[in-house]
Design a protein around this motif. Structure first.
Motif, short mmCIF file in Angstrom:
data_model
loop_
_atom_site.label_atom_id
_atom_site.label_comp_id
_atom_site.label_asym_id
_atom_site.label_seq_id
_atom_site.Cartn_x
_atom_site.Cartn_y
_atom_site.Cartn_z
N LEU A 130 0.82 -1.21 0.00
CA LEU A 130 0.00 0.00 0.00
C LEU A 130 0.86 1.26 0.00
CD1 LEU A 130 -2.89 1.01 0.00
CD2 LEU A 130 -2.87 0.94 2.50
N VAL A 131 1.90 1.29 0.81
CA VAL A 131 2.75 2.49 0.88
C VAL A 131 3.50 2.68 -0.44
CG1 VAL A 131 4.70 3.58 2.05
CG2 VAL A 131 2.97 2.40 3.38
N THR A 132 3.98 1.58 -1.03
CA THR A 132 4.67 1.71 -2.32
C THR A 132 3.70 2.14 -3.41
OG1 THR A 132 6.14 -0.09 -1.60
CG2 THR A 132 6.26 0.57 -3.90
N LEU A 133 2.46 1.67 -3.36
CA LEU A 133 1.44 2.13 -4.30
C LEU A 133 1.20 3.64 -4.13
CD1 LEU A 133 -0.77 1.77 -6.42
CD2 LEU A 133 -2.30 1.00 -4.60
N MET A 134 1.21 4.11 -2.89
CA MET A 134 1.05 5.54 -2.64
C MET A 134 2.20 6.34 -3.26
SD MET A 134 -0.25 5.12 1.29
CE MET A 134 -0.11 6.82 1.78
N VAL A 135 3.41 5.78 -3.19
CA VAL A 135 4.55 6.44 -3.84
C VAL A 135 4.32 6.53 -5.34
CG1 VAL A 135 7.01 6.22 -4.37
CG2 VAL A 135 6.20 5.72 -2.07
N ILE A 136 3.83 5.44 -5.94
CA ILE A 136 3.55 5.42 -7.38
C ILE A 136 2.54 6.51 -7.74
CG2 ILE A 136 2.49 4.06 -9.23
CD1 ILE A 136 3.68 1.55 -7.83
N LEU A 137 1.48 6.62 -6.95
CA LEU A 137 0.43 7.61 -7.25
C LEU A 137 0.93 9.03 -7.05
CD1 LEU A 137 -2.73 5.86 -5.71
CD2 LEU A 137 -1.99 5.94 -8.11
N MET A 167 -5.02 -2.03 -11.22
CA MET A 167 -4.32 -1.46 -12.37
C MET A 167 -5.22 -0.49 -13.13
SD MET A 167 -2.17 -4.76 -13.82
CE MET A 167 -1.50 -3.86 -15.23
N ILE A 168 -6.48 -0.87 -13.30
CA ILE A 168 -7.45 0.01 -13.96
C ILE A 168 -7.66 1.27 -13.12
CG2 ILE A 168 -9.86 0.25 -14.65
CD1 ILE A 168 -9.79 -2.77 -15.34
N ALA A 169 -7.79 1.08 -11.80
CA ALA A 169 -8.00 2.23 -10.90
C ALA A 169 -6.81 3.18 -10.94
CB ALA A 169 -8.24 1.74 -9.47
N CYS A 170 -5.59 2.64 -11.00
CA CYS A 170 -4.39 3.49 -11.09
C CYS A 170 -4.44 4.32 -12.37
CB CYS A 170 -3.13 2.63 -11.10
SG CYS A 170 -2.69 1.95 -9.49
N TYR A 171 -4.79 3.67 -13.46
CA TYR A 171 -4.87 4.38 -14.74
C TYR A 171 -5.92 5.49 -14.67
CZ TYR A 171 -5.62 5.42 -19.65
OH TYR A 171 -5.74 6.08 -20.84
N VAL A 172 -7.11 5.15 -14.18
CA VAL A 172 -8.21 6.13 -14.14
C VAL A 172 -7.86 7.30 -13.23
CG1 VAL A 172 -10.61 6.47 -13.40
CG2 VAL A 172 -9.98 4.41 -14.68
N TYR A 173 -7.27 7.01 -12.06
CA TYR A 173 -6.96 8.08 -11.11
C TYR A 173 -5.90 9.02 -11.67
CZ TYR A 173 -5.38 10.53 -6.95
OH TYR A 173 -5.04 11.51 -6.07
N ALA A 217 3.70 0.02 -13.19
CA ALA A 217 4.50 0.06 -11.96
C ALA A 217 3.82 -0.73 -10.85
CB ALA A 217 4.72 1.51 -11.52
N PHE A 218 2.49 -0.64 -10.74
CA PHE A 218 1.79 -1.41 -9.72
C PHE A 218 1.90 -2.90 -9.99
CE2 PHE A 218 -2.06 -3.71 -8.41
CZ PHE A 218 -1.92 -3.58 -7.03
N TYR A 219 1.78 -3.32 -11.25
CA TYR A 219 1.92 -4.73 -11.59
C TYR A 219 3.31 -5.25 -11.21
CZ TYR A 219 2.48 -8.99 -14.36
OH TYR A 219 2.74 -10.28 -14.74
N CYS A 220 4.34 -4.45 -11.53
CA CYS A 220 5.71 -4.84 -11.17
C CYS A 220 5.87 -4.96 -9.66
CB CYS A 220 6.70 -3.81 -11.73
SG CYS A 220 6.80 -3.77 -13.53
N LEU A 221 5.24 -4.04 -8.92
CA LEU A 221 5.29 -4.08 -7.46
C LEU A 221 4.71 -5.38 -6.92
CD1 LEU A 221 5.45 -2.92 -4.54
CD2 LEU A 221 3.24 -1.81 -5.01
N ILE A 222 3.50 -5.72 -7.37
CA ILE A 222 2.84 -6.94 -6.88
C ILE A 222 3.65 -8.17 -7.24
CG2 ILE A 222 0.83 -8.43 -7.22
CD1 ILE A 222 0.26 -6.14 -5.39
N VAL A 232 10.65 7.86 0.61
CA VAL A 232 10.40 8.46 -0.70
C VAL A 232 9.06 9.20 -0.70
CG1 VAL A 232 10.04 7.97 -3.16
CG2 VAL A 232 11.77 6.70 -1.88
N LEU A 233 8.05 8.59 -0.09
CA LEU A 233 6.71 9.18 -0.06
C LEU A 233 6.72 10.56 0.62
CD1 LEU A 233 3.64 8.82 -0.55
CD2 LEU A 233 3.51 7.78 1.73
N PHE A 234 7.32 10.65 1.80
CA PHE A 234 7.32 11.92 2.52
C PHE A 234 8.26 12.93 1.87
CE2 PHE A 234 5.72 9.14 5.98
CZ PHE A 234 4.51 9.80 6.18
N PHE A 235 9.32 12.45 1.22
CA PHE A 235 10.19 13.37 0.50
C PHE A 235 9.45 13.99 -0.68
CE2 PHE A 235 13.30 14.35 -2.81
CZ PHE A 235 14.15 15.21 -2.11
N LEU A 236 8.68 13.17 -1.40
CA LEU A 236 7.93 13.68 -2.55
C LEU A 236 6.73 14.53 -2.13
CD1 LEU A 236 7.82 10.50 -4.85
CD2 LEU A 236 9.24 12.54 -5.16
#
Length: 531
Positions: free
Chosen positions: A62-69, A147-153, A170-175, A247-251
């Protein structure tokens, strides 16, 4: 999507409420998963190591997905935190789909244990379309939906197709990476062996099991494997969470992130790290022969760093008035951070400290917890024991002792309290009870204004400096004799003289003493190893 974004921007959310909500969803998912993953002879997975392993693994995703978003959508951290916790509810879907499709015990969710060639094939073919085990049908449907939700968002925010596609990939690679961790480890360990056997060998040839069970505890080989596997996967996941959170808090909150880092007091972090290493060298155990041992050692070190950062945040909240006089560069004084920001940061550091310590060893968890409680009663009301001169210094000496004993008992095969040298306990308690008063020299004006009875306030600054410097001088001189390393006398004399000079200098700068002390401590550890 716009309505969801508006909701995310307006919903009340704090770190505490986010973590509790996350934990609640994990527990519900754990219950649901018992049915499609049921196997005869296996108990319900309600033991603490399994639940923590699952929870930290979900957190890593979840945290890595947040970094991606944040990276691809460039939206606010607050919005991403809210969106992520609402979206996290989707993890309840896979076990429901799996039990409908395969019935009870028909869909076993698990990591991959595959060769490098098999991993490449599964990555290209979307997990090889195997739906009965590993990445089950429910998991595969969940991944496609996210993956669809990432694209749409990302597209709703940026209107950029390339960014949206890259976020989904990126999410697919993460999972795929998370589920492939055991196989990836096996590739680096013994590529010629079957992955499961390679991981099993790593667990049983390490100290992770004996460091996480009572010495008199017995269990089956499978039970011990489960414990070791849960621990190492929790450790790997918490490392991923720590990296992703950085990374998340830095970004997402760069100014506040840098203010917290600047406030870390790196010289004191290194002080406690060296105390831990000093404790481990006393065991004379060859530890770094197994990657699992190296991971637990790293997690132990980092848990003390986070415990220190928690203590710094709590101390600064309580000492804001003192710092306004004596330490005007602190972030609360400069208004770079609010008290609410500092409280949130302290909770995050506490969370990471306890999880890292748990993933390392039960012994480390105890001593890190001791360290945290010591500093809490030192700084915080109702006790706020830093107000009492001798007792406050004694508490600091116990915090130092906790770091040394943690390093010792992580490595030592003898877990008896008497295995730790009593003369080292005496030396640390006496030394740091006296020497830790050096921390009060720079705070004398603030402490005097708030009537905190430190040694410089009670005796006067110049007299206190001479007493502190004289004591430090004495301890440096007797160290080679006390630790039975006579060849270390020359550097001890040199460091004693430099310490006296820097402490009594009219333009006193604490960092100069710390540079001398830390270099000496590093050399001392090297001398003990050589001895």
């Amino acid at each position: 999507m716009e309505k969801l974004r508006l909701l995310a921007q307006s919903v009340p959310i704090t770190f505490t409420s986010w973590i509790i909500s996350f934990t609640g969803i994990v527990f519900i998912r754990t219950l649901f998963e018992q049915f499609p993953s049921y196997q005869p002879g296996h108990f319900a997975l309600i033991d603490a190591p399994t639940i923590i392993h699952y929870g930290v693994s979900y957190l890593a995703i979840l945290v890595t997905l947040m970094v991606i978003l944040v990276f691809f959508a460039r939206t606010s951290l607050r919005e991403i935190f809210a969106i992520s916790i609402f979206g996290f509810l989707i993890i309840l879907l896979p076990p429901i789909i799996d039990i409908i499709w395969g019935g009870i015990g028909g869909q076993l969710i698990s990591y991959f244990f595959a060769t490098g060639k098999e991993l490449s094939s599964q990555f290209i073919t979307f997990f090889g379309w195997n739906i009965s085990s590993g990445i089950t049908l429910g998991i595969q449907i969940e991944i496609i939906l996210v993956m669809i939700a990432c694209y749409v968002y990302v597209y709703a925010v940026t209107k950029n197709i390339l960014r949206s596609i890259l976020a989904s990939i990126a999410f697919y690679c993460l999972i795929f990476f998370i589920f492939s961790i055991p196989s990836i480890l096996a590739l680096f360990l013994t590529p010629q062996n079957e992955p499961f056997n390679a991981v099993t060998k790593s667990i049983f040839s390490s100290h992770i099991i004996q460091n996480n069970i009572h010495p008199n505890f017995t269990a089956t080989s499978m039970g011990l494997f489960d414990l070791g596997f849960n621990k190492i996967m929790s450790g790997i996941s918490i490392i991923i969470v720590m990296f992703s959170s950085t990374v998340l808090f830095f970004l997402g909150a760069q100014k506040k992130f840098l203010a917290v880092v600047k406030n870390s007091r790196p010289e004191r972090i290194l002080h406690y790290v060296l105390l831990f290493i000093f404790g481990s060298t006393l065991t004379q155990v060859d530890w770094f022969t197994n990657w699992v041992n190296i991971q637990t050692y790293f997690l132990a070190l980092i848990s003390f760093v986070f415990a220190w950062m928690f203590s710094v945040c709590q101390n600064d909240i309580q000492d804001e008035e003192i710092d306004a006089i004596s330490n005007t560069n602190r972030p609360l004084v400069l208004k770079e951070l609010s008290k609410s920001d500092m409280e949130t940061a302290s909770k995050i550091f506490l969370f990471f400290a306890l999880l890292s310590a748990y993933s390392s060893s039960h012994y480390v968890l105890f001593f890190v917890s001791l360290f945290i409680f010591i500093y809490y009663i030192y700084s915080n009301p109702p006790l706020r024991l830093k107000r009492f001169t001798i007792f406050s210094s004694f508490l600091i000496s116990l915090a130092c002792l906790s770091a040394v004993m943690s390093g010792f008992f992580l490595l030592s095969p003898d877990k008896s309290i008497l295995a730790f040298p009593l003369k080292i306990i005496l030396a640390i308690v006496v030394l740091f009870t006296v020497v830790s008063n050096i921390r009060d020299i720079k705070d004398v004006e603030g402490d005097r204004a708030l009537r905190i009875k430190t040694l410089p306030v009670l005796l006067g600054l110049e007299k206190a400096k001479k007493i502190i410097a004289g004591t430090i001088f004495f301890f440096f001189l007797i160290t080679p004799w006390y630790l039975e390393i006579p060849f270390f006398m020359v550097p001890s004399v040199l460091v004693a003289i430099l310490s006296w000079y820097f402490i009594n200098k009219e333009d006193y700068k604490e960092w100069k003493f710390f540079v001398v002390y830390l270099i000496y401590f590093i050399l001392l550890i090297g001398a003990i190893i050589l001895k």
